[in-house]
Design an enzyme around this catalytic site. Structure first.
Site, mmCIF file in Angstrom:
data_model
loop_
_atom_site.group_PDB
_atom_site.id
_atom_site.type_symbol
_atom_site.label_atom_id
_atom_site.label_comp_id
_atom_site.label_asym_id
_atom_site.label_seq_id
_atom_site.Cartn_x
_atom_site.Cartn_y
_atom_site.Cartn_z
ATOM 1 N N ASN A 165 -2.138 -0.052 6.813
ATOM 2 C CA ASN A 165 -1.579 -1.299 7.340
ATOM 3 C C ASN A 165 -0.682 -2.046 6.356
ATOM 4 O O ASN A 165 -0.637 -3.277 6.357
ATOM 5 C CB ASN A 165 -2.709 -2.190 7.877
ATOM 6 C CG ASN A 165 -3.733 -2.521 6.818
ATOM 7 O OD1 ASN A 165 -3.568 -2.149 5.654
ATOM 8 N ND2 ASN A 165 -4.771 -3.234 7.196
ATOM 9 N N HIS A 168 -1.985 -5.537 1.393
ATOM 10 C CA HIS A 168 -3.252 -6.223 1.164
ATOM 11 C C HIS A 168 -2.947 -7.698 0.923
ATOM 12 O O HIS A 168 -1.926 -8.039 0.342
ATOM 13 C CB HIS A 168 -3.947 -5.651 -0.079
ATOM 14 C CG HIS A 168 -5.107 -6.487 -0.547
ATOM 15 N ND1 HIS A 168 -6.363 -6.373 0.019
ATOM 16 C CD2 HIS A 168 -5.191 -7.479 -1.472
ATOM 17 C CE1 HIS A 168 -7.164 -7.258 -0.569
ATOM 18 N NE2 HIS A 168 -6.485 -7.935 -1.471
ATOM 19 N N GLU A 184 -9.165 -10.615 -7.910
ATOM 20 C CA GLU A 184 -8.217 -9.512 -7.702
ATOM 21 C C GLU A 184 -7.030 -9.592 -8.671
ATOM 22 O O GLU A 184 -6.544 -8.561 -9.153
ATOM 23 C CB GLU A 184 -7.752 -9.509 -6.243
ATOM 24 C CG GLU A 184 -8.887 -9.131 -5.293
ATOM 25 C CD GLU A 184 -8.564 -9.309 -3.818
ATOM 26 O OE1 GLU A 184 -9.429 -8.964 -2.992
ATOM 27 O OE2 GLU A 184 -7.457 -9.790 -3.477
ATOM 28 N N LYS A 222 0.833 -1.208 0.000
ATOM 29 C CA LYS A 222 0.000 0.000 0.000
ATOM 30 C C LYS A 222 0.875 1.268 0.000
ATOM 31 O O LYS A 222 2.078 1.197 0.294
ATOM 32 C CB LYS A 222 -0.946 -0.053 1.206
ATOM 33 C CG LYS A 222 -1.908 -1.258 1.157
ATOM 34 C CD LYS A 222 -2.906 -1.236 2.311
ATOM 35 C CE LYS A 222 -3.863 -2.429 2.236
ATOM 36 N NZ LYS A 222 -4.906 -2.374 3.293
HETATM 37 P P1 IDP Z 1 -7.901 -7.020 5.454
HETATM 38 O O1 IDP Z 1 -7.081 -6.063 4.602
HETATM 39 O O2 IDP Z 1 -7.117 -7.503 6.650
HETATM 40 O O3 IDP Z 1 -8.504 -8.137 4.660
HETATM 41 P P2 IDP Z 1 -10.547 -5.812 5.505
HETATM 42 O O4 IDP Z 1 -11.516 -5.978 6.625
HETATM 43 O O5 IDP Z 1 -10.809 -6.561 4.239
HETATM 44 O O6 IDP Z 1 -9.093 -6.165 6.085
HETATM 45 O O7 IDP Z 1 -10.451 -4.256 5.197
HETATM 46 C C1 IDP Z 1 -9.813 -3.776 4.033
HETATM 47 C C2 IDP Z 1 -8.931 -2.613 4.411
HETATM 48 O O8 IDP Z 1 -9.752 -1.538 4.884
HETATM 49 C C3 IDP Z 1 -7.955 -2.866 5.546
HETATM 50 O O9 IDP Z 1 -6.777 -3.537 5.144
HETATM 51 C C4 IDP Z 1 -7.682 -1.471 6.041
HETATM 52 O O10 IDP Z 1 -6.774 -0.770 5.174
HETATM 53 C C5 IDP Z 1 -9.070 -0.843 5.925
HETATM 54 N N1 IDP Z 1 -9.838 -0.995 7.174
HETATM 55 C C6 IDP Z 1 -10.477 -2.103 7.628
HETATM 56 N N2 IDP Z 1 -11.060 -1.892 8.816
HETATM 57 C C7 IDP Z 1 -10.786 -0.608 9.142
HETATM 58 C C8 IDP Z 1 -11.138 0.224 10.259
HETATM 59 O O11 IDP Z 1 -11.803 -0.200 11.226
HETATM 60 N N3 IDP Z 1 -10.664 1.507 10.240
HETATM 61 C C9 IDP Z 1 -9.924 2.002 9.202
HETATM 62 N N4 IDP Z 1 -9.594 1.262 8.122
HETATM 63 C C10 IDP Z 1 -10.012 -0.021 8.098
HETATM 64 MG MG MG Z 2 -9.914 -8.069 3.138
#
Ligand code: IDP
Ligand code: MG
Length: 140
Positions: free
Chosen positions: A114, A117, A128, A11
Site C-alpha cells: 500500500n 507508511h 519510529e 515502501k
Molecule cells: P497502517 O499502515 O495503515 O497503519 P496497520 O494496520 O498498522 O496499517 O498495518 C501495517 C501494515 O501491514 C499495512 O500498512 C499493510 O502493509 C500491512 N497490512 C495490514 N493489514 C493487512 C491485511 O489485512 N493484509 C495484508 N497486509 C496487511
Molecule cells: Mg500502522
C-alpha cells in the site's frame, strides 16, 4: 515528544513502480517539510522489529518479506499536527477504502502493498523516527 513531526516510509512497491518522486511531490505539496530523508534497504531483523506490534497477525510474514524485498525511502516530516494530517493524506490501509486525493488511493495496489507508511500516534512517530535516524540526520 514532538507533535509537529511524523515518520513515513515509501515502501518497496512505490520504488519499484517509479513512484518515488510523485509521492514526495504530493507530500511537499500538502505542506509537509521533509526534514530527514534516507534511501535504504531494511534487513529482516529491522523489519521484524519495526513491525513487531503486528507479529501475531496472519499477514506478518508477508509484510516482512515485502518490506525487505527492495529499498525504501524513510523520511521525517514536519507540519502542525503532523501525525493526523499525514494519516489523512495517505488514506486508509486498504486502497479500496482510501478517499480520492490520497496517496494510497492513487498509488497503492492492495491492502498489503500500500505504497506508504505513516505513524499512527505522536508516541509511535517518536519511536519510529529514532529507529531510522540519528538526531544529527534531522534538519529542522
Ligand atoms: P497502517 O499502515 O495503515 O497503519 P496497520 O494496520 O498498522 O496499517 O498495518 C501495517 C501494515 O501491514 C499495512 O500498512 C499493510 O502493509 C500491512 N497490512 C495490514 N493489514 C493487512 C491485511 O489485512 N493484509 C495484508 N497486509 C496487511
Ligand atoms: Mg500502522
Amino acid at each position: 515528544m514532538n507533535s509537529n513531526r511524523t515518520f513515513t516510509m515509501l515502501k518497496p512497491d512505490s520504488i519499484e513502480q517509479g513512484n518515488m518522486l510523485p509521492i514526495l511531490n504530493m507530500i511537499e505539496n500538502a505542506g509537509f517539510k521533509i526534514i530527514a530523508l534516507k534511501y535504504k534497504k531494511m534487513s529482516k531483523d529491522e523489519a521484524e522489529k519495526f513491525y513487531s506490534i503486528h507479529s501475531d497477525k496472519p499477514f506478518f510474514t508477508d509484510l516482512v518479506s515485502f518490506m525487505t524485498r527492495g529499498p525504501i525511502i524513510a523520511a521525517v516530516l514536519e507540519k502542525e499536527n503532523a501525525v493526523e494530517e499525514f494519516r489523512n493524506l495517505i488514506g486508509s490501509t486498504d486502497p479500496l477504502e482510501a478517499l480520492d486525493g490520497t496517496i494510497r488511493k492513487k498509488f497503492a495496489k492492495s491492502k498489503g502493498e500500500n505504497a506508504v507508511h505513516g505513524s499512527d500516534s505522536d508516541e509511535n512517530s517518536s519511536i519510529e523516527i529514532d529507529f531510522h535516524f540519528d538526531s544529527n540526520e534531522i534538519f529542522s
